[in-house]
Enzyme design. Structure first.
Site, mmCIF file in Angstrom:
data_model
loop_
_atom_site.group_PDB
_atom_site.id
_atom_site.type_symbol
_atom_site.label_atom_id
_atom_site.label_comp_id
_atom_site.label_asym_id
_atom_site.label_seq_id
_atom_site.Cartn_x
_atom_site.Cartn_y
_atom_site.Cartn_z
ATOM 1 C CB ALA A 88 -6.744 -0.703 6.841
ATOM 2 N N GLY A 112 0.818 -1.217 0.000
ATOM 3 C CA GLY A 112 0.000 0.000 0.000
ATOM 4 C C GLY A 112 0.848 1.261 0.000
ATOM 5 C CB THR A 140 -8.986 6.862 9.547
ATOM 6 O OG1 THR A 140 -9.634 7.807 8.704
ATOM 7 C CG2 THR A 140 -10.075 6.068 10.264
ATOM 8 C CD1 TRP A 151 -8.547 14.139 4.371
ATOM 9 C CD2 TRP A 151 -8.006 15.931 3.168
ATOM 10 N NE1 TRP A 151 -9.597 15.010 4.460
ATOM 11 C CE2 TRP A 151 -9.293 16.134 3.723
ATOM 12 C CE3 TRP A 151 -7.462 16.941 2.388
ATOM 13 C CZ2 TRP A 151 -10.039 17.293 3.510
ATOM 14 C CZ3 TRP A 151 -8.191 18.090 2.186
ATOM 15 C CH2 TRP A 151 -9.469 18.274 2.728
ATOM 16 C CG ASP A 159 -5.681 -14.285 6.023
ATOM 17 O OD1 ASP A 159 -6.006 -13.137 6.386
ATOM 18 O OD2 ASP A 159 -6.511 -15.195 5.823
ATOM 19 C CE1 TYR A 193 -10.898 2.962 6.506
ATOM 20 C CE2 TYR A 193 -11.428 5.293 6.736
ATOM 21 C CZ TYR A 193 -10.491 4.275 6.641
ATOM 22 O OH TYR A 193 -9.146 4.577 6.704
ATOM 23 C CE LYS A 202 -8.108 2.117 10.163
ATOM 24 N NZ LYS A 202 -6.987 1.169 9.970
#
Length: 282
Positions: A61, A10, A102, A151, A37, A126, A130
């Site tokens: 995530a 990511g 987040t 962001w 995993d 979401y 989180k």
């Protein structure tokens, strides 16, 4: 020290990998779903024990905010259960966990920058998963550092900066919301802050990190186009109501970064300086 990185493919995981040459004293185990995993507790425990993992940086995530509204089961596994599994496995080795979270843990109805002691009140799947993932991590491991960010963008993966550059080249006109306010975060800067914390020693708790400054998505787009040299696309400000999405976005998601700056002596760059560096790397 042996450090496990999850979600290494990511945006943030890739940026951390680029920094690893500067930290020769650590051995890094870079994994993504193909290698490990993180929703499989037996697999995680086996990996952590067999590789004598001392710390985990969880960059993995479910981050597709709108898709999360209709993918609750997978979102639950990745965002809630996995942090608990990782925390429990590294706790057995008396190790630490850095859990990335987040700004979506807040509903965005505030008017001053969110500090870490403001009670979360998510209003999306979401954000809810989180936040519960933060709690799971803290319940399963005694040395947990939660870092909430917002962001996020980088040269890797799909993100707002890349999308606006592409659309700016393809379209003559573009409408972007002006009534959602926050601060962009260059993933390279977040990766640098994370490694600074690792080097100085993890002090458990919740921390906020984004770049400095405050801006709307509309203003951010104008800056992206200016820096990228895109001049033929007319960017128009629009209301959130004109661009409906399955998930509710926070209208105000500015994070107060005082705690992480004072705890780790971190200097946080201004968002526009970091944006220029990122676009130069493109």
């Amino acid at each position: 020290m042996n450090i496990l990185i999850t979600g290494c493919n990511g945006q943030l995981g890739n940026e951390i990998q680029l920094l690893q040459n500067d930290y020769k004293e650590y051995k890094f185990f870079n994994t993504d779903v193909a290698e490990l995993d993180i929703t499989d507790s037996a697999a995680v425990e086996s990996y952590v024990q067999s590789n004598a993992i001392d710390g985990i940086i969880n960059c993995a995530a479910f981050t597709a905010v709108d898709k999360a509204e209709s993918s609750k089961e997978l979102c639950e596994k990745l965002n809630v259960e996995a942090p608990g599994i990782l925390g429990a496995a590294v706790e057995k080795r008396n190790g630490w966990l850095i859990q990335i979270s987040t700004d979506y843990v807040f509903d965005g109805t505030g008017h001053t920058p969110y500090t870490e002691d403001v009670k979360p009140c998510p209003n999306s799947v979401y954000g809810d998963t989180k936040y519960r993932g933060e709690l799971k991590a803290q319940q399963s491991c005694s040395k947990v550092m939660i870092i909430r960010t917002a962001w996020l963008y980088s040269i890797f993966g799909n993100n707002f900066v890349k999308t606006m550059i592409r659309l700016g080249k393809e379209k003559e006109s573009l409408g972007v919301v002006f009534d959602q306010i926050g601060t962009p975060t260059y993933a390279h800067d977040l990766a640098t802050a994370i490694m600074t914390a690792v080097k100085k020693g993890i002090i458990p708790g919740v921390y906020h990190f984004s770049n400095e400054g405050v801006i709307s998505w509309y203003d951010f787009t104008k800056a992206i186009h200016r820096i990228a040299g895109i001049t033929k696309c007319n960017v128009r400000p629009i209301h959130t109501s004109e661009y409906p999405t399955p998930a509710t976005r926070p209208a105000f998601s500015v994070l107060d970064k005082t705690k992480i700056k004072e705890t780790y002596g971190i200097e946080v760059p201004y968002w526009e300086e970091s944006l220029k560096k990122c676009i130069e790397r493109f």
